[in-house]
Motif scaffolding. Sequence first.
Motif, PDB file in Angstrom:
ATOM      1  N   PHE A   1      -0.387   6.165  16.391  1.00  0.00           N
ATOM      2  CA  PHE A   1       0.007   5.884  15.011  1.00  0.00           C
ATOM      3  C   PHE A   1      -0.427   4.484  14.583  1.00  0.00           C
ATOM      4  O   PHE A   1      -0.977   4.299  13.498  1.00  0.00           O
ATOM      5  CB  PHE A   1       1.515   6.038  14.849  1.00  0.00           C
ATOM      6  N   GLU A   2      -0.165   3.504  15.428  1.00  0.00           N
ATOM      7  CA  GLU A   2      -0.521   2.128  15.074  1.00  0.00           C
ATOM      8  C   GLU A   2      -2.031   1.968  14.942  1.00  0.00           C
ATOM      9  O   GLU A   2      -2.515   1.272  14.047  1.00  0.00           O
ATOM     10  CB  GLU A   2       0.051   1.155  16.099  1.00  0.00           C
ATOM     11  N   LEU A   3      -2.777   2.626  15.832  1.00  0.00           N
ATOM     12  CA  LEU A   3      -4.243   2.579  15.737  1.00  0.00           C
ATOM     13  C   LEU A   3      -4.716   3.189  14.425  1.00  0.00           C
ATOM     14  O   LEU A   3      -5.551   2.604  13.711  1.00  0.00           O
ATOM     15  CB  LEU A   3      -4.861   3.326  16.918  1.00  0.00           C
ATOM     16  N   GLY A   4      -4.192   4.362  14.105  1.00  0.00           N
ATOM     17  CA  GLY A   4      -4.596   5.034  12.872  1.00  0.00           C
ATOM     18  C   GLY A   4      -4.189   4.274  11.632  1.00  0.00           C
ATOM     19  O   GLY A   4      -4.964   4.185  10.656  1.00  0.00           O
ATOM     20  N   LEU A   5      -2.986   3.706  11.653  1.00  0.00           N
ATOM     21  CA  LEU A   5      -2.507   2.949  10.496  1.00  0.00           C
ATOM     22  C   LEU A   5      -3.383   1.726  10.249  1.00  0.00           C
ATOM     23  O   LEU A   5      -3.766   1.444   9.101  1.00  0.00           O
ATOM     24  CB  LEU A   5      -1.054   2.540  10.719  1.00  0.00           C
ATOM     25  N   GLU A   6      -3.710   1.006  11.312  1.00  0.00           N
ATOM     26  CA  GLU A   6      -4.544  -0.179  11.145  1.00  0.00           C
ATOM     27  C   GLU A   6      -5.950   0.196  10.684  1.00  0.00           C
ATOM     28  O   GLU A   6      -6.571  -0.517   9.893  1.00  0.00           O
ATOM     29  CB  GLU A   6      -4.599  -0.973  12.446  1.00  0.00           C
ATOM     30  N   ALA A   7      -6.471   1.327  11.176  1.00  0.00           N
ATOM     31  CA  ALA A   7      -7.788   1.783  10.741  1.00  0.00           C
ATOM     32  C   ALA A   7      -7.774   2.125   9.254  1.00  0.00           C
ATOM     33  O   ALA A   7      -8.708   1.776   8.510  1.00  0.00           O
ATOM     34  CB  ALA A   7      -8.226   2.995  11.560  1.00  0.00           C
ATOM     35  N   MET A   8      -6.722   2.794   8.816  1.00  0.00           N
ATOM     36  CA  MET A   8      -6.627   3.141   7.397  1.00  0.00           C
ATOM     37  C   MET A   8      -6.481   1.897   6.538  1.00  0.00           C
ATOM     38  O   MET A   8      -7.105   1.778   5.479  1.00  0.00           O
ATOM     39  CB  MET A   8      -5.434   4.087   7.165  1.00  0.00           C
ATOM     40  N   LEU A   9      -5.671   0.960   6.996  1.00  0.00           N
ATOM     41  CA  LEU A   9      -5.486  -0.269   6.220  1.00  0.00           C
ATOM     42  C   LEU A   9      -6.769  -1.091   6.166  1.00  0.00           C
ATOM     43  O   LEU A   9      -7.059  -1.722   5.144  1.00  0.00           O
ATOM     44  CB  LEU A   9      -4.341  -1.091   6.818  1.00  0.00           C
ATOM     45  N   ALA A  10      -7.542  -1.074   7.249  1.00  0.00           N
ATOM     46  CA  ALA A  10      -8.828  -1.786   7.235  1.00  0.00           C
ATOM     47  C   ALA A  10      -9.755  -1.173   6.191  1.00  0.00           C
ATOM     48  O   ALA A  10     -10.424  -1.887   5.421  1.00  0.00           O
ATOM     49  CB  ALA A  10      -9.471  -1.735   8.620  1.00  0.00           C
ATOM     50  N   GLY A  11      -9.800   0.151   6.153  1.00  0.00           N
ATOM     51  CA  GLY A  11     -10.629   0.821   5.159  1.00  0.00           C
ATOM     52  C   GLY A  11     -10.130   0.592   3.746  1.00  0.00           C
ATOM     53  O   GLY A  11     -10.921   0.354   2.822  1.00  0.00           O
ATOM     54  N   LEU A  12      -8.817   0.659   3.570  1.00  0.00           N
ATOM     55  CA  LEU A  12      -8.238   0.433   2.239  1.00  0.00           C
ATOM     56  C   LEU A  12      -8.446  -1.007   1.783  1.00  0.00           C
ATOM     57  O   LEU A  12      -8.658  -1.266   0.594  1.00  0.00           O
ATOM     58  CB  LEU A  12      -6.743   0.776   2.248  1.00  0.00           C
ATOM     59  N   THR A  13      -8.392  -1.938   2.729  1.00  0.00           N
ATOM     60  CA  THR A  13      -8.630  -3.339   2.374  1.00  0.00           C
ATOM     61  C   THR A  13     -10.061  -3.541   1.874  1.00  0.00           C
ATOM     62  O   THR A  13     -10.301  -4.252   0.885  1.00  0.00           O
ATOM     63  CB  THR A  13      -8.361  -4.261   3.580  1.00  0.00           C
ATOM     64  N   THR A  14     -11.010  -2.892   2.526  1.00  0.00           N
ATOM     65  CA  THR A  14     -12.400  -2.952   2.078  1.00  0.00           C
ATOM     66  C   THR A  14     -12.542  -2.360   0.680  1.00  0.00           C
ATOM     67  O   THR A  14     -13.219  -2.944  -0.193  1.00  0.00           O
ATOM     68  CB  THR A  14     -13.311  -2.194   3.061  1.00  0.00           C
ATOM     69  N   THR A  15     -11.888  -1.214   0.462  1.00  0.00           N
ATOM     70  CA  THR A  15     -11.911  -0.589  -0.866  1.00  0.00           C
ATOM     71  C   THR A  15     -11.260  -1.491  -1.902  1.00  0.00           C
ATOM     72  O   THR A  15     -11.796  -1.669  -3.014  1.00  0.00           O
ATOM     73  CB  THR A  15     -11.188   0.762  -0.821  1.00  0.00           C
ATOM     74  N   TYR A  16     -10.128  -2.090  -1.547  1.00  0.00           N
ATOM     75  CA  TYR A  16      -9.394  -2.978  -2.445  1.00  0.00           C
ATOM     76  C   TYR A  16     -10.271  -4.157  -2.864  1.00  0.00           C
ATOM     77  O   TYR A  16     -10.359  -4.502  -4.050  1.00  0.00           O
ATOM     78  CB  TYR A  16      -8.126  -3.451  -1.741  1.00  0.00           C
TER      79      TYR A  16
ATOM     80  N   SER B   1     -13.494  -4.357  -2.803  1.00  0.00           N
ATOM     81  CA  SER B   1     -14.623  -3.877  -3.601  1.00  0.00           C
ATOM     82  C   SER B   1     -14.193  -3.638  -5.042  1.00  0.00           C
ATOM     83  O   SER B   1     -14.916  -4.006  -5.989  1.00  0.00           O
ATOM     84  CB  SER B   1     -15.165  -2.578  -2.995  1.00  0.00           C
ATOM     85  N   LEU B   2     -13.026  -3.020  -5.217  1.00  0.00           N
ATOM     86  CA  LEU B   2     -12.528  -2.752  -6.565  1.00  0.00           C
ATOM     87  C   LEU B   2     -12.186  -4.046  -7.293  1.00  0.00           C
ATOM     88  O   LEU B   2     -12.418  -4.167  -8.504  1.00  0.00           O
ATOM     89  CB  LEU B   2     -11.303  -1.833  -6.501  1.00  0.00           C
ATOM     90  N   LYS B   3     -11.645  -5.010  -6.575  1.00  0.00           N
ATOM     91  CA  LYS B   3     -11.328  -6.295  -7.200  1.00  0.00           C
ATOM     92  C   LYS B   3     -12.612  -7.008  -7.628  1.00  0.00           C
ATOM     93  O   LYS B   3     -12.647  -7.668  -8.669  1.00  0.00           O
ATOM     94  CB  LYS B   3     -10.564  -7.171  -6.213  1.00  0.00           C
ATOM     95  N   GLY B   4     -13.667  -6.829  -6.811  1.00  0.00           N
ATOM     96  CA  GLY B   4     -14.933  -7.469  -7.137  1.00  0.00           C
ATOM     97  C   GLY B   4     -15.594  -6.859  -8.349  1.00  0.00           C
ATOM     98  O   GLY B   4     -16.327  -7.535  -9.086  1.00  0.00           O
ATOM     99  N   ASP B   5     -15.326  -5.556  -8.602  1.00  0.00           N
ATOM    100  CA  ASP B   5     -15.913  -4.862  -9.750  1.00  0.00           C
ATOM    101  C   ASP B   5     -15.144  -5.119 -11.035  1.00  0.00           C
ATOM    102  O   ASP B   5     -15.646  -4.831 -12.118  1.00  0.00           O
ATOM    103  CB  ASP B   5     -15.938  -3.345  -9.487  1.00  0.00           C
ATOM    104  N   SER B   6     -13.921  -5.642 -10.907  1.00  0.00           N
ATOM    105  CA  SER B   6     -13.087  -5.810 -12.120  1.00  0.00           C
ATOM    106  C   SER B   6     -13.425  -7.094 -12.859  1.00  0.00           C
ATOM    107  O   SER B   6     -14.118  -7.962 -12.342  1.00  0.00           O
ATOM    108  CB  SER B   6     -11.618  -5.797 -11.713  1.00  0.00           C
TER     109      SER B   6
END
Length: 221
Positions: A199-214, A216-221
């Motif tokens: 669970f911790e591995l998966g959660l951190e992986a998802m948060l890493a991906g979401l952080t990259t998306t976040y 990127s979206l902040k950079g486009d705004s």
Amino acid sequence: MPAQARKSGRPRVAVLSRDLILETALNLLDKNGEHGAGIRDIARALDVRPSALYNHVSGQDDIIAGIRELVSDRIDVSGFDTLEWDDAVRQWARSYRLAFAAHPPTIGMLAVAQLKPKSRTSKMYDAVCAGLVKSGWPEAQVLNVIVALECFILGAALDHVAPDDMLNPGDDEDSTAFVGAYQARAEAHTDVRPTDAVFELGLEAMLAGLTTTYQSLKGDS
């Protein structure tokens, strides 16, 4: 002969209430599964007529919605007021997994149940949405983030209640890589359950991906 005086003290049967009905339904669900927690089952457990329940709940759908509220009440959203969005998500996700893992039959049932408007469950989602928007997530992406996380969390809740040795390959000579990986994981995680490490591995992986998306979206705004 004078009438016998009524004995004082608490009544033998608890006073019927919506909360008592829902807690009883959740207990029956844990014990018997979805098909053992119907109106008649709840009434039998409370030693009342089924019709008496309708003074407090409108029917089976209302009971399911109420059970969802009981589980949602155990999900911690307090971090969205005080923490950075990723730390708040960690706190929320961990409590979310354990809330559903404590009641395994609810995982499949509530994952596909229609949300009841103006419920405590809606307030839980509102707190998460508000926290993410306040942190700078685009409003149009917030529910996508939540649902993506929920897909992972609910799967992790199921894994939490599965046997730790469910994937044990034994001494299969035709699956040496699988056997080696299983044994290596067991040796690496002697102080924690595999499901928690996963669970911790998966959660951190998802948060890493979401952080990259976040970012990127902040950079486009």
